[in-house]
Write an enzyme that holds these catalytic residues in place. Structure first.
Site, short mmCIF file in Angstrom:
data_model
loop_
_atom_site.label_atom_id
_atom_site.label_comp_id
_atom_site.label_asym_id
_atom_site.label_seq_id
_atom_site.Cartn_x
_atom_site.Cartn_y
_atom_site.Cartn_z
N LYS A 161 -12.51 0.68 -107.99
CA LYS A 161 -12.25 -0.74 -108.28
C LYS A 161 -11.25 -1.31 -107.27
O LYS A 161 -11.39 -2.44 -106.80
CB LYS A 161 -11.73 -0.89 -109.71
CG LYS A 161 -12.80 -0.56 -110.75
CD LYS A 161 -12.21 -0.39 -112.13
CE LYS A 161 -13.30 -0.06 -113.15
NZ LYS A 161 -12.78 0.36 -114.44
N ASP B 127 -12.14 6.20 -110.86
CA ASP B 127 -12.68 4.90 -111.31
C ASP B 127 -11.75 3.76 -110.85
O ASP B 127 -12.21 2.75 -110.31
CB ASP B 127 -12.81 4.94 -112.84
CG ASP B 127 -13.34 3.65 -113.40
OD1 ASP B 127 -14.56 3.44 -113.35
OD2 ASP B 127 -12.53 2.83 -113.87
N GLY C 199 -17.25 4.45 -126.10
CA GLY C 199 -18.08 3.92 -125.00
C GLY C 199 -17.25 3.37 -123.85
O GLY C 199 -17.75 2.60 -123.03
N GLU D 80 -16.57 7.02 -118.58
CA GLU D 80 -17.76 7.30 -117.79
C GLU D 80 -18.42 8.56 -118.36
O GLU D 80 -17.78 9.33 -119.08
CB GLU D 80 -17.37 7.57 -116.34
CG GLU D 80 -16.63 6.43 -115.67
CD GLU D 80 -17.45 5.17 -115.57
OE1 GLU D 80 -18.55 5.20 -115.02
OE2 GLU D 80 -16.98 4.12 -116.07
N ARG E 201 -33.78 4.30 -129.29
CA ARG E 201 -32.67 3.37 -129.07
C ARG E 201 -32.17 2.86 -130.41
O ARG E 201 -32.91 2.86 -131.40
CB ARG E 201 -33.11 2.18 -128.21
CG ARG E 201 -33.84 2.56 -126.96
CD ARG E 201 -32.91 3.03 -125.86
NE ARG E 201 -33.66 3.87 -124.89
CZ ARG E 201 -33.12 4.37 -123.79
NH1 ARG E 201 -31.86 4.15 -123.50
NH2 ARG E 201 -33.84 5.13 -122.99
N ILE F 108 -12.52 -9.12 -117.09
CA ILE F 108 -11.59 -9.98 -116.33
C ILE F 108 -12.25 -10.44 -115.03
O ILE F 108 -12.70 -9.61 -114.24
CB ILE F 108 -10.28 -9.21 -115.98
CG1 ILE F 108 -9.68 -8.57 -117.23
CG2 ILE F 108 -9.28 -10.15 -115.34
CD1 ILE F 108 -8.43 -7.75 -116.94
N1 HSE Z 1 -14.91 3.91 -117.59
C1 HSE Z 1 -14.46 2.61 -117.20
C2 HSE Z 1 -13.08 2.38 -117.80
C3 HSE Z 1 -15.43 1.59 -117.70
O1 HSE Z 1 -12.68 3.16 -118.67
O2 HSE Z 1 -12.39 1.45 -117.39
C4 HSE Z 1 -15.22 0.23 -117.12
O3 HSE Z 1 -15.34 0.22 -115.74
#
Ligand code: HSE
Length: 404
Positions: A200, A196, A182, A185, A44, A131
């Protein structure tokens, strides 16, 4: 108030962010007691080296530890997430999770489980990163006046579109950067093909309108086939192309929802939402529009949302899902007319798509397009056609435009 001893499941980008944020948050009265990861032997980064003695490869150890009174779950795999979250809730251990796929697929069962066991399960981090959209919809907008929740819910695709649209970067380079930073996904298809944002949106709809819609029943269309031709067309109209998710009440009795690329004009709030930021417009009968803006992806922004849920657990907060028990809830429909731009080359879109009206048509030796009105149910029925490599579809907004 009780001290929280957290069993953290997942120690990737978000998990490491949580470790750092919880370490800094003195008023949380919380500590990370154990960490479960899939590969305990993996090296890590140095700035989280102090976590190494806490690491185990077996999440049952966390669930069996009598000290641990909260599970925070931020792993990728939805099946493992489901197993860990349901096991913890069944044992009476509160859970905070960021796993939107798992939550969107299993929310009705997870709601029943919370009620049956009287255990809180919070997941604001699952939708729009930093948010606080879920708790606001649940508490502040707890009335019948909500008309629409619409916005940019995926940071990675927004980052890619910003780089391609505003900076002229190549699509592949922008995608690679979104992964390196980062935001994306582990399978970035989830981001760029709209899954994604869909997951949501499913969660948001439960807290906005009190209705659960299965992800399989919602039309989504991603950004992977966007071309220079589409970008030029949008620029000529002084618009941007954004991946927009929306749930819209089209009458007192009915609402619709979908995720699609959309032409966004300059006077819209979400026009200025760029990079990995998310922006959510909440529209109501009495207040017209309200706008929430913030980082939607990334280690620390997502961790900050998890921290907020951790502190809420300490105050015994839980979602009540009040709107689900309202008698007069709107029903989901796909029988609604949309206005769309469809670009194509060899696929004969005007002949194959059942437009009710075509207002613009352009043909050339290479790219062609039509702008026309079509029923959302017909788009769903013609999904295979829209998947063709030469075809790209963009929504042209037509709900509430007179009120902007
Ligand atoms: N992969 C997602 C995005 C991460 O790009 O919004 C946050 O949910």
């Amino acid at each position: 108030m009780k001290k929280l001893n957290i069993g953290l499941v997942g120690f990737g980008t978000v998990g490491q962010g949580i470790y750092k944020v919880i370490g800094k948050a003195k008023n949380a009265h919380a500590r990370i007691a154990r960490i479960c990861v899939a590969h305990p032997e993996k090296k890590r980064p140095d700035d989280v080296a102090s976590a190494m003695p806490l690491i185990t490869g077996n999440y049952d150890e966390l669930l069996a530890d009598p000290e641990i009174n909260l599970i925070v779950e931020v792993i990728d795999n939805p099946d493992d997430s489901y197993e860990i979250v349901t096991k913890a809730l069944k044992k009476g251990i509160p859970v905070v999770s960021g796993n939107k796929i798992m939550i969107a697929r299993n929310l009705p069962e997870l709601i029943d489980l919370q009620r049956e066991k009287g255990v809180p399960f919070l997941y604001d981090a699952s939708s729009c990163g930093s948010i606080p959209v879920i708790r606001n919809l649940e508490e502040y907008y707890d009335n019948d006046l909500l008309l629409e929740v619409k916005g940019i819910l995926n940071g990675s695709s927004n980052y890619i579109l910003s780089r391609v649209f505003d900076h002229g970067d190549k699509y592949e380079d922008a995608l690679k950067m979104a992964q390196e930073l980062g935001f994306a996904e582990s399978d970035p298809t989830f981001d760029i093909e709209g899954f994604d944002a869909l997951f949501k949106l499913i969660i948001i709809t439960v807290h906005a309108l009190g209705v659960y819609v299965s992800p399989d029943d919602v039309f989504i269309y991603g950004i992977s086939k966007i071309s220079d031709f589409d970008i030029r067309w949008a620029r000529e109209k002084r618009a941007k192309i954004k991946l927009v998710a929306q749930v819209v009440k089209i009458s007192e009795e009915r609402f619709t929802m979908f995720v699609m690329p959309e032409f966004v004009e300059k006077h819209k709030y979400i026009y200025s939402v760029d990079d990995e930021y998310n922006g959510v417009v909440i529209r109501g009968e009495c207040y017209d529009r309200q706008f929430m803006f913030g980082k939607g992806a990334g280690s620390l922004p997502t961790a900050s949302s998890i921290l907020s849920d951790v502190m809420a657990i300490r105050r015994d907060y839980r979602y009540e899902y009040k709107k689900m028990s309202y008698l007069d809830k709107a029903e989901y429909t796909t029988d609604v007319m949309l206005k769309v731009y469809v670009r194509y080359r060899q696929t004969d879109i005007p002949a194959l798509l059942p437009f009710s009206k075509i207002s613009e048509k352009y043909t050339s030796e290479q790219d062609n397009y039509v702008v026309g009105e079509i029923n959302l149910a017909d788009l769903i029925a013609k999904r295979d056609l829209l998947n063709a490599e030469d075809v790209f579809i963009i929504n042209i907004p037509r709900f509430f435009i007179d009120r902007d």
